[in-house]
Design a protein around this motif. Structure first.
Motif, PDB file in Angstrom:
ATOM      1  N   VAL A 309       0.840  -1.198   0.000  1.00  9.40           N
ATOM      2  CA  VAL A 309       0.000   0.000   0.000  1.00  9.40           C
ATOM      3  C   VAL A 309       0.873   1.246   0.000  1.00  9.40           C
ATOM      4  O   VAL A 309       1.837   1.351   0.772  1.00  9.40           O
ATOM      5  CB  VAL A 309      -0.909   0.010   1.244  1.00  9.40           C
ATOM      6  N   GLY A 310       0.531   2.202  -0.849  1.00 10.71           N
ATOM      7  CA  GLY A 310       1.225   3.482  -0.873  1.00 10.71           C
ATOM      8  C   GLY A 310       0.249   4.632  -0.953  1.00 10.71           C
ATOM      9  O   GLY A 310      -0.959   4.426  -1.099  1.00 10.71           O
ATOM     10  N   PRO A 311       0.735   5.859  -0.877  1.00  8.25           N
ATOM     11  CA  PRO A 311      -0.145   7.027  -0.994  1.00  8.25           C
ATOM     12  C   PRO A 311      -0.780   7.112  -2.379  1.00  8.25           C
ATOM     13  O   PRO A 311      -0.279   6.534  -3.355  1.00  8.25           O
ATOM     14  CB  PRO A 311       0.805   8.210  -0.748  1.00  8.25           C
ATOM     15  N   ILE A 312      -1.885   7.829  -2.473  1.00 11.87           N
ATOM     16  CA  ILE A 312      -2.555   8.019  -3.759  1.00 11.87           C
ATOM     17  C   ILE A 312      -1.585   8.654  -4.758  1.00 11.87           C
ATOM     18  O   ILE A 312      -0.915   9.636  -4.471  1.00 11.87           O
ATOM     19  CB  ILE A 312      -3.802   8.906  -3.583  1.00 11.87           C
ATOM     20  N   GLY A 313      -1.482   8.043  -5.932  1.00 20.26           N
ATOM     21  CA  GLY A 313      -0.624   8.561  -6.985  1.00 20.26           C
ATOM     22  C   GLY A 313       0.835   8.160  -6.876  1.00 20.26           C
ATOM     23  O   GLY A 313       1.660   8.613  -7.675  1.00 20.26           O
ATOM     24  N   ALA A 314       1.187   7.297  -5.923  1.00 16.83           N
ATOM     25  CA  ALA A 314       2.584   6.904  -5.745  1.00 16.83           C
ATOM     26  C   ALA A 314       3.097   6.123  -6.951  1.00 16.83           C
ATOM     27  O   ALA A 314       2.367   5.331  -7.554  1.00 16.83           O
ATOM     28  CB  ALA A 314       2.728   6.060  -4.483  1.00 16.83           C
ATOM     29  N   ASP A 315       4.349   6.340  -7.299  1.00 14.59           N
ATOM     30  CA  ASP A 315       5.004   5.582  -8.368  1.00 14.59           C
ATOM     31  C   ASP A 315       5.492   4.256  -7.785  1.00 14.59           C
ATOM     32  O   ASP A 315       6.224   4.261  -6.787  1.00 14.59           O
ATOM     33  CB  ASP A 315       6.191   6.391  -8.900  1.00 14.59           C
ATOM     34  N   PRO A 316       5.116   3.102  -8.354  1.00 14.88           N
ATOM     35  CA  PRO A 316       5.601   1.823  -7.808  1.00 14.88           C
ATOM     36  C   PRO A 316       7.119   1.736  -7.700  1.00 14.88           C
ATOM     37  O   PRO A 316       7.648   1.007  -6.850  1.00 14.88           O
ATOM     38  CB  PRO A 316       5.051   0.799  -8.807  1.00 14.88           C
ATOM     39  N   ASP A 317       7.843   2.497  -8.526  1.00 10.40           N
ATOM     40  CA  ASP A 317       9.306   2.463  -8.454  1.00 10.40           C
ATOM     41  C   ASP A 317       9.831   3.037  -7.149  1.00 10.40           C
ATOM     42  O   ASP A 317      11.008   2.856  -6.811  1.00 10.40           O
ATOM     43  CB  ASP A 317       9.916   3.234  -9.629  1.00 10.40           C
ATOM     44  N   VAL A 318       8.960   3.741  -6.396  1.00  8.73           N
ATOM     45  CA  VAL A 318       9.397   4.293  -5.113  1.00  8.73           C
ATOM     46  C   VAL A 318       9.813   3.185  -4.154  1.00  8.73           C
ATOM     47  O   VAL A 318      10.599   3.412  -3.223  1.00  8.73           O
ATOM     48  CB  VAL A 318       8.284   5.165  -4.495  1.00  8.73           C
ATOM     49  N   LEU A 319       9.336   1.963  -4.363  1.00 11.27           N
ATOM     50  CA  LEU A 319       9.722   0.846  -3.501  1.00 11.27           C
ATOM     51  C   LEU A 319      11.215   0.557  -3.583  1.00 11.27           C
ATOM     52  O   LEU A 319      11.799  -0.002  -2.653  1.00 11.27           O
ATOM     53  CB  LEU A 319       8.935  -0.411  -3.875  1.00 11.27           C
ATOM     54  N   PHE A 320      11.840   0.924  -4.673  1.00  9.52           N
ATOM     55  CA  PHE A 320      13.268   0.647  -4.852  1.00  9.52           C
ATOM     56  C   PHE A 320      14.139   1.823  -4.429  1.00  9.52           C
ATOM     57  O   PHE A 320      15.353   1.793  -4.586  1.00  9.52           O
ATOM     58  CB  PHE A 320      13.532   0.281  -6.318  1.00  9.52           C
ATOM     59  N   ASP A 321      13.510   2.862  -3.896  1.00  4.03           N
ATOM     60  CA  ASP A 321      14.216   4.018  -3.357  1.00  4.03           C
ATOM     61  C   ASP A 321      14.121   3.930  -1.839  1.00  4.03           C
ATOM     62  O   ASP A 321      13.042   3.958  -1.280  1.00  4.03           O
ATOM     63  CB  ASP A 321      13.547   5.295  -3.861  1.00  4.03           C
ATOM     64  N   ARG A 322      15.248   3.790  -1.150  1.00  2.00           N
ATOM     65  CA  ARG A 322      15.225   3.585   0.291  1.00  2.00           C
ATOM     66  C   ARG A 322      14.684   4.795   1.057  1.00  2.00           C
ATOM     67  O   ARG A 322      14.288   4.683   2.208  1.00  2.00           O
ATOM     68  CB  ARG A 322      16.615   3.224   0.817  1.00  2.00           C
ATOM     69  N   ARG A 323      14.644   5.948   0.413  1.00  2.00           N
ATOM     70  CA  ARG A 323      14.094   7.131   1.065  1.00  2.00           C
ATOM     71  C   ARG A 323      12.569   7.024   1.105  1.00  2.00           C
ATOM     72  O   ARG A 323      11.964   6.280   0.357  1.00  2.00           O
ATOM     73  CB  ARG A 323      14.495   8.397   0.313  1.00  2.00           C
ATOM     74  N   TYR A 324      11.969   7.812   1.988  1.00  2.00           N
ATOM     75  CA  TYR A 324      10.515   7.895   2.052  1.00  2.00           C
ATOM     76  C   TYR A 324      10.076   9.070   1.175  1.00  2.00           C
ATOM     77  O   TYR A 324      10.362  10.227   1.489  1.00  2.00           O
ATOM     78  CB  TYR A 324      10.038   8.120   3.485  1.00  2.00           C
ATOM     79  N   ILE A 325       9.398   8.771   0.095  1.00  2.00           N
ATOM     80  CA  ILE A 325       8.927   9.801  -0.822  1.00  2.00           C
ATOM     81  C   ILE A 325       7.412   9.818  -0.777  1.00  2.00           C
ATOM     82  O   ILE A 325       6.754   8.818  -1.057  1.00  2.00           O
ATOM     83  CB  ILE A 325       9.404   9.539  -2.262  1.00  2.00           C
ATOM     84  N   ILE A 326       6.837  10.946  -0.424  1.00  2.00           N
ATOM     85  CA  ILE A 326       5.388  11.107  -0.394  1.00  2.00           C
ATOM     86  C   ILE A 326       5.046  12.369  -1.162  1.00  2.00           C
ATOM     87  O   ILE A 326       5.605  13.438  -0.904  1.00  2.00           O
ATOM     88  CB  ILE A 326       4.856  11.178   1.048  1.00  2.00           C
ATOM     89  N   ASP A 327       4.139  12.229  -2.140  1.00  2.00           N
ATOM     90  CA  ASP A 327       3.759  13.348  -3.006  1.00  2.00           C
ATOM     91  C   ASP A 327       4.988  13.962  -3.679  1.00  2.00           C
ATOM     92  O   ASP A 327       5.079  15.185  -3.860  1.00  2.00           O
ATOM     93  CB  ASP A 327       2.991  14.420  -2.217  1.00  2.00           C
ATOM     94  N   GLY A 328       5.939  13.108  -4.037  1.00  2.00           N
ATOM     95  CA  GLY A 328       7.104  13.560  -4.769  1.00  2.00           C
ATOM     96  C   GLY A 328       8.167  14.232  -3.927  1.00  2.00           C
ATOM     97  O   GLY A 328       9.172  14.693  -4.462  1.00  2.00           O
ATOM     98  N   LYS A 329       7.973  14.284  -2.612  1.00  2.00           N
ATOM     99  CA  LYS A 329       8.927  14.976  -1.748  1.00  2.00           C
ATOM    100  C   LYS A 329       9.491  14.025  -0.695  1.00  2.00           C
ATOM    101  O   LYS A 329       8.815  13.100  -0.256  1.00  2.00           O
ATOM    102  CB  LYS A 329       8.245  16.162  -1.055  1.00  2.00           C
ATOM    103  N   LEU A 330      10.732  14.275  -0.317  1.00  2.00           N
ATOM    104  CA  LEU A 330      11.364  13.488   0.717  1.00  2.00           C
ATOM    105  C   LEU A 330      10.618  13.677   2.036  1.00  2.00           C
ATOM    106  O   LEU A 330      10.328  14.798   2.439  1.00  2.00           O
ATOM    107  CB  LEU A 330      12.825  13.902   0.892  1.00  2.00           C
ATOM    108  N   SER A 331      10.307  12.564   2.702  1.00  2.00           N
ATOM    109  CA  SER A 331       9.547  12.649   3.943  1.00  2.00           C
ATOM    110  C   SER A 331      10.032  11.586   4.908  1.00  2.00           C
ATOM    111  O   SER A 331      10.464  10.506   4.502  1.00  2.00           O
ATOM    112  CB  SER A 331       8.060  12.441   3.654  1.00  2.00           C
ATOM    113  N   PHE A 332       9.942  11.905   6.179  1.00  2.00           N
ATOM    114  CA  PHE A 332      10.254  10.919   7.209  1.00  2.00           C
ATOM    115  C   PHE A 332       9.009  10.527   7.994  1.00  2.00           C
ATOM    116  O   PHE A 332       9.085   9.940   9.060  1.00  2.00           O
ATOM    117  CB  PHE A 332      11.335  11.451   8.158  1.00  2.00           C
ATOM    118  N   SER A 333       7.847  10.852   7.458  1.00  2.00           N
ATOM    119  CA  SER A 333       6.599  10.453   8.111  1.00  2.00           C
ATOM    120  C   SER A 333       6.357   8.968   7.877  1.00  2.00           C
ATOM    121  O   SER A 333       6.913   8.374   6.949  1.00  2.00           O
ATOM    122  CB  SER A 333       5.430  11.273   7.573  1.00  2.00           C
TER     123      SER A 333
END
Length: 409
Positions: A309-333
């Motif tokens: 499960v990811g945020p609405i509109g998330a790119d599935p490729d974000v799973l391969f980025d160890r950072r937390y990206i939400i709405d296209g921005k770096l996040s630690f939430s």
């Protein structure tokens, strides 16, 4: 935001032979079982349960039911302060550097006292209630987020469990504890289902190739539904998930801040045989990324037994980025860890094969929701390379989790 309406409480007398009781709002008491062996301590959660840091009770207090399941109930009793996700930047799993860790109090069904003979866990209340029944899957099952309180004998009142542990977080648990179950109310009624469109952007399912993610929706009795999240990895396999031996086909096995698990195997009760298990799991993206990147767990991403499960509109490729990206921005939430409705506060393990109207269970669709079918039975491990029937998970286009809120007992 939903409102929460009190339904009932479950009180436990944490002594050998102590009663486990369902307490109705009008004060009526029903004995559900007894304590076989009391808990004499608590335990620190391991790093695999990092999602526990983000969870709290629906009333905002720290102590609450953290995980509801057919085979274990895990409660957070300490600490009180909220976790600071920015600590993630400094986490060092090799040297053990970390911020505070959740302290847990656990409750197990019958057979575990015998199974752990000689190695009883101090943090566990062993009961004589069969797994999959009562508080472990019956009408007295409790949702996560249920506040946990203790009886202060001096004052004769129930107080938040964190008050008890404030002076000494390692103290032995109090004698009498209480969980209070609530049901959510939104749009004038309790939500009736959670639906998952079982595809991510780029997937081809049932002859259709999708350019955007499948949505996750909360549905209501009036026919309305609310888009709350997206699917960034579809489920298309079955695995041997713990506890599914205590669940019926289609029954919810577990719900906690980092997992939503369902059984595809029939109820057998306690068993040492892992081959009687079968099910699939729904997990939040940031929890997956933490476990995969920081703890090196070779699961989840690219594995067919997990829907992510990811945020609405998330790119599935974000799973391969160890950072937390939400709405296209770096996040630690936390990004969906411990967030209702999927990962807390709504779902219960309650299941009665003869009364699905008061059961939480999942159905599947092979035709994009035009028709719905009972969850097919699968035991063991299956994936698209080994499963070749129409009922195989890779053919599921949609999943619908029906929610129920019985007041017990």
């Amino acid at each position: 935001m939903p409102q929460f309406v009190r339904q009932f409480a479950v009180e436990i007398d944490n002594v050998t032979g102590g009663a486990i009781e369902h307490v109705a709002n009008d004060g009526r008491r029903t004995v559900l079982g007894h304590v076989e062996r009391p808990a004499t301590g608590t335990i620190e959660a391991n790093d695999g349960f990092w999602a526990s840091k983000y969870s709290h009770a629906i009333d905002g207090t720290a102590g609450h039911l953290l995980a509801t399941s057919v085979y274990v109930m895990r409660s957070k009793v300490w600490p009180e302060q909220p976790y600071d996700p920015l600590y993630y930047e400094n986490f060092d799993p090799v040297n053990g550097q970390r911020d505070w860790t959740t302290r847990l109090l656990n409750i197990r069904p019958d057979r575990y006292a015998d199974a752990d003979h000689g190695n009883w866990l101090a943090d566990t209340i062993y009961t004589d209630i069969p797994g999959g029944t009562g508080i472990f899957g019956g009408k007295s099952a409790i949702p996560t987020g249920a506040p946990l309180t203790y009886l202060d004998d001096t004052a004769g009142t129930w107080r938040p469990i964190a008050d008890y542990f404030r002076a000494d977080p390692t103290a032995a648990p109090p004698r009498r504890i209480r969980f209070t179950a609530y049901r959510p109310i939104a749009r004038g009624a309790s939500p009736s289902y959670i639906e998952f469109e079982n595809w991510a952007a780029g997937d081809t399912v049932a002859g259709r190739t999708h350019t955007s993610n499948g949505g996750i929706y909360v549905g209501y009795p009036n026919g309305s539904k609310n888009h709350v999240a997206d699917v960034v990895q579809r489920v298309e396999g079955i695995g041997r998930f713990a506890g599914t031996e205590f669940a019926h086909v289609g029954q919810m096995d577990t719900n906690h801040p980092g997992a939503f698990t369902f059984s595809t195997s029939p109820y057998v009760g306690f068993s040492w045989d892992q081959n009687v298990r079968g099910g699939f799991q729904i997990v939040p993206a940031n929890h997956v990324k933490f476990l995969s990147n920081d703890l090196g767990q070779n699961s989840f991403i690219g594995r067919p037994q997990w829907l992510i499960v990811g945020p609405i509109g998330a790119d599935p490729d974000v799973l391969f980025d160890r950072r937390y990206i939400i709405d296209g921005k770096l996040s630690f939430s936390p990004g969906w860890e411990a967030i209702a409705p999927v990962f807390g506060m709504y779902a219960r393990t309650t299941f009665d094969p003869a009364n699905l109207a008061e059961s939480t269970y999942v159905e599947v669709s092979y035709d994009y929701g035009t028709t719905w079918q009972p969850t097919p039975e699968f035991v063991g491990v299956h994936d698209p390379t080994t499963c070749h029937t129409q009922t195989c998970p890779q053919n599921w286009t949609n999943l619908r989790v029906h929610l129920a809120y019985p007041a017990g007992p």
